[in-house]
Design an enzyme around this catalytic site. Structure first.
Site, short mmCIF file in Angstrom:
data_model
loop_
_atom_site.label_atom_id
_atom_site.label_comp_id
_atom_site.label_asym_id
_atom_site.label_seq_id
_atom_site.Cartn_x
_atom_site.Cartn_y
_atom_site.Cartn_z
CD GLU A 128 -2.98 15.56 -16.66
OE1 GLU A 128 -1.85 15.19 -16.67
OE2 GLU A 128 -3.65 15.14 -17.36
CG ASN A 180 -0.18 15.92 -20.93
OD1 ASN A 180 0.73 15.11 -20.84
ND2 ASN A 180 -1.47 15.91 -20.52
NE ARG A 217 -4.03 -1.99 1.95
CZ ARG A 217 -4.00 -3.12 2.33
NH1 ARG A 217 -2.90 -3.48 3.24
NH2 ARG A 217 -4.87 -4.02 2.24
CD GLU A 232 9.38 15.51 -22.40
OE1 GLU A 232 8.60 16.42 -22.29
OE2 GLU A 232 8.71 14.33 -22.75
CE LYS A 248 0.46 12.86 -15.37
NZ LYS A 248 0.03 13.39 -16.84
CG HIS A 264 1.99 9.37 -25.09
ND1 HIS A 264 1.12 9.79 -23.99
CD2 HIS A 264 3.28 9.30 -24.73
CE1 HIS A 264 2.08 10.12 -23.16
NE2 HIS A 264 3.31 9.70 -23.56
CE LYS A 314 6.47 16.89 -14.75
NZ LYS A 314 6.86 15.64 -15.23
CG HIS A 350 3.83 14.46 -24.32
ND1 HIS A 350 4.40 15.68 -24.59
CD2 HIS A 350 4.75 13.59 -23.61
CE1 HIS A 350 5.59 15.57 -23.91
NE2 HIS A 350 5.91 14.38 -23.43
NE ARG A 391 1.26 16.35 -13.52
CZ ARG A 391 2.02 15.94 -12.62
NH1 ARG A 391 1.46 15.84 -11.26
NH2 ARG A 391 3.16 14.82 -12.93
CG HIS A 419 8.68 9.65 -24.36
ND1 HIS A 419 7.21 9.64 -24.45
CD2 HIS A 419 8.91 10.80 -23.61
CE1 HIS A 419 6.68 10.59 -23.78
NE2 HIS A 419 7.57 11.20 -23.40
N1 LIG Z 1 6.09 10.08 -15.22
C1 LIG Z 1 6.37 11.05 -15.96
O1 LIG Z 1 5.92 12.09 -15.76
C2 LIG Z 1 6.99 11.01 -17.54
C3 LIG Z 1 7.45 12.27 -18.18
C4 LIG Z 1 8.07 11.85 -19.38
C5 LIG Z 1 8.38 10.65 -19.83
N2 LIG Z 1 8.01 9.72 -19.05
C6 LIG Z 1 8.39 8.21 -19.74
O2 LIG Z 1 9.68 8.33 -19.66
C7 LIG Z 1 10.14 7.19 -20.66
C8 LIG Z 1 11.47 7.62 -21.30
O3 LIG Z 1 12.51 8.07 -20.44
P1 LIG Z 1 14.00 8.00 -20.92
O4 LIG Z 1 14.03 8.67 -22.26
O5 LIG Z 1 14.87 8.40 -19.93
O6 LIG Z 1 14.21 6.52 -21.42
P2 LIG Z 1 14.85 5.16 -20.97
O7 LIG Z 1 14.60 5.11 -19.43
O8 LIG Z 1 14.42 4.04 -21.67
O9 LIG Z 1 16.62 5.44 -21.10
C9 LIG Z 1 16.90 5.63 -22.23
C10 LIG Z 1 18.15 4.48 -22.52
O10 LIG Z 1 19.36 5.27 -22.04
C11 LIG Z 1 19.94 4.14 -21.15
N3 LIG Z 1 20.51 5.17 -20.29
C12 LIG Z 1 19.92 5.55 -19.13
N4 LIG Z 1 20.64 6.27 -18.25
C13 LIG Z 1 22.05 6.08 -18.89
C14 LIG Z 1 23.46 6.57 -18.50
N5 LIG Z 1 23.65 7.59 -17.67
N6 LIG Z 1 24.34 6.25 -19.49
C15 LIG Z 1 23.99 5.42 -20.45
N7 LIG Z 1 22.72 4.99 -20.78
C16 LIG Z 1 21.82 5.29 -20.27
C17 LIG Z 1 18.81 3.25 -20.83
O11 LIG Z 1 19.30 2.21 -20.51
C18 LIG Z 1 18.03 3.15 -22.10
O12 LIG Z 1 18.48 2.41 -23.01
C19 LIG Z 1 9.03 6.92 -21.31
O13 LIG Z 1 8.54 5.58 -21.01
C20 LIG Z 1 8.04 7.89 -21.16
O14 LIG Z 1 6.57 7.49 -21.05
C21 LIG Z 1 7.50 9.73 -17.92
#
Ligand SMILES: NC(=O)c1ccc[n+]([C@@H]2O[C@H](COP(=O)([O-])OP(=O)(O)OC[C@H]3O[C@@H](n4cnc5c(N)ncnc54)[C@H](O)[C@@H]3O)[C@@H](O)[C@H]2O)c1
Length: 366
Positions: free
Chosen positions: A237, A246, A121, A185, A143, A253, A227, A249, A242, A265
């Site tokens: 949201e 998006n 929980r 972003e 999120k 997506h 943010k 987005h 908030r 992404h």
């Molecule tokens: N929660 C939220 O508010 C929110 C907002 C925006 C995006 N997201 C989500 O975030 C995700 C995308 O995140 P991302 O772009 O960080 O992708 P990711 O987590 O897949 O990382 C990208 C790649 O980089 C590698 N990597 C990570 N750190 C590294 C480092 N320091 N050195 C070398 N390689 C490294 C990872 O292994 C991976 O292959 C999506 O799923 C998206 O939906 C969430």
């Protein structure tokens, strides 16, 4: 140590940021009097690159600690990998007094955050973002989520961490294409803020962000502050505020799903922002000068994204079943000018399709 406080209704917490901060992690856990039983969810690439400092942190812990290595990709941001995390927690005897630490990009943060919000929980979590995208955006705001049946982030929670620790040293090993994802972003935030930040991004962009440390730090600080303020005023949201986060987005997506997650992404965000600009123009929301100015900024990333083909109708159909559509109508976040954003805009199908075509066409390789 620099910090930005995020003050939400459910919890207030700091975002610590700077160079070499990971070495302060244990000190900060003690200072914030957090749980001593530590379960680390680490991106396996990050662990490979940064094993010395992560292992050194682990060896400094004098209580229970367990490391769960996670292969971060959109396919694994799933209920089955989530179940693996729950199993590892249970098999290793973790309970309500657990502290989860997620070390990785947005995928690791989203699934670890969801696990933390649901296991027993809800247990404590700290985010240590290691990609630029996670540092400027995904780690902040609470999120969490996983993908399900090829719908992005359809299952999730709002769950704020104990703190966030941004150590820019992690970026030393981040591949250039991942910097472009963070840039997607960052450009979004420059459209949201307008003003000085947009000017700085326009001026600094021709140079790789990896080499432009000053702009990089400034981007992390500006995006986090922006943010944080939005999340403080609309944590769940519910007030519409908030929703501006998006921007781009709804398209992004759907593009990710249409591409079968073969596109990242952040790259999809750049495409999505481009489609949003076209839709803003078709609806007469943005003037021609602003349209051209913002489009040219997005096209700076053109060489880093190459599409051989795309199916506009498929993207449109995916958007229709997206979680941001109500009454079978897709609601868009569109741009009047930087700093002036419209939410919940509806648009005729033909204009949406044309915007997908026009926006994505820029990134087609002939
Ligand atoms: N929660 C939220 O508010 C929110 C907002 C925006 C995006 N997201 C989500 O975030 C995700 C995308 O995140 P991302 O772009 O960080 O992708 P990711 O987590 O897949 O990382 C990208 C790649 O980089 C590698 N990597 C990570 N750190 C590294 C480092 N320091 N050195 C070398 N390689 C490294 C990872 O292994 C991976 O292959 C999506 O799923 C998206 O939906 C969430």
């Amino acid at each position: 140590m620099k910090k930005i406080d995020v003050v939400t209704t459910s919890k207030s917490y700091p975002v610590y940021y700077g160079k070499g901060l990971f070495s302060k992690l244990k000190f900060l856990i003690d200072k914030n009097r957090l749980n001593r039983k530590i379960f680390i969810v680490v991106d396996e690439n990050v662990h490979n690159y940064h094993s010395t400092k992560i292992d050194s942190f682990i060896s400094g812990i004098d209580s229970k600690v367990c490391l769960y290595s996670f292969n971060a990709n959109e396919i694994n941001k799933s209920s089955s990998r989530l179940n693996d995390i729950y199993s590892a927690l249970i098999e290793n005897g973790f309970g309500r007094d657990t502290l989860i630490i997620s070390i990785g990009g947005g995928i690791t943060g989203d699934i670890a955050g969801y696990a933390a919000s649901t296991f027993s929980r809800g247990v404590q979590i700290i985010h240590v973002p290691t990609t630029l995208l996670a540092m400027v955006d995904s780690s902040i705001g609470g999120k969490t989520g996983i993908n399900f049946d090829s719908t992005k982030n359809i299952i999730g929670t709002f769950y704020q961490p104990e703190f966030i620790l941004i150590d820019t040293d992690f970026l030393k090993t981040l591949p250039e294409e991942e910097f472009i994802c963070g840039l997607g972003e960052i450009i979004k935030y420059s459209f949201l803020t307008g003003g000085e930040f947009l000017k700085k991004i326009k001026k600094g962009l021709p140079k790789s962000l990896k080499l432009n440390t000053k702009l990089l730090l400034n981007s992390i600080e500006t995006c986090t502050k922006f943010k944080a303020r939005i999340v403080e005023n609309d944590e769940r949201e519910t007030k519409g505020l908030r929703k501006i986060l998006n921007l781009g987005h709804t398209f992004a997506h759907a593009i990710e799903v249409e591409r079968g997650h073969t596109i990242k992404h952040g790259q999809a965000v750049i495409l999505g922002l481009t489609c949003s600009l076209y839709l803003s123009r078709k609806l007469g929301i943005i003037n021609e000068n602003h349209f051209k100015e913002y489009l040219s900024l997005l096209l700076k990333a053109k060489d880093r994204i190459s599409l051989n083909f795309f199916y506009p109708m498929k993207i449109y159909e995916i958007m229709k079943r997206d979680k941001k559509s109500f009454d079978d109508k897709i609601k868009f976040v569109l741009i009047i000018e930087a700093g002036n954003i419209l939410v919940d805009v509806e648009a005729p199908a033909n204009m949406v399709l044309e915007s997908i075509n026009n926006g994505m066409d820029h990134f087609l390789v002939s």
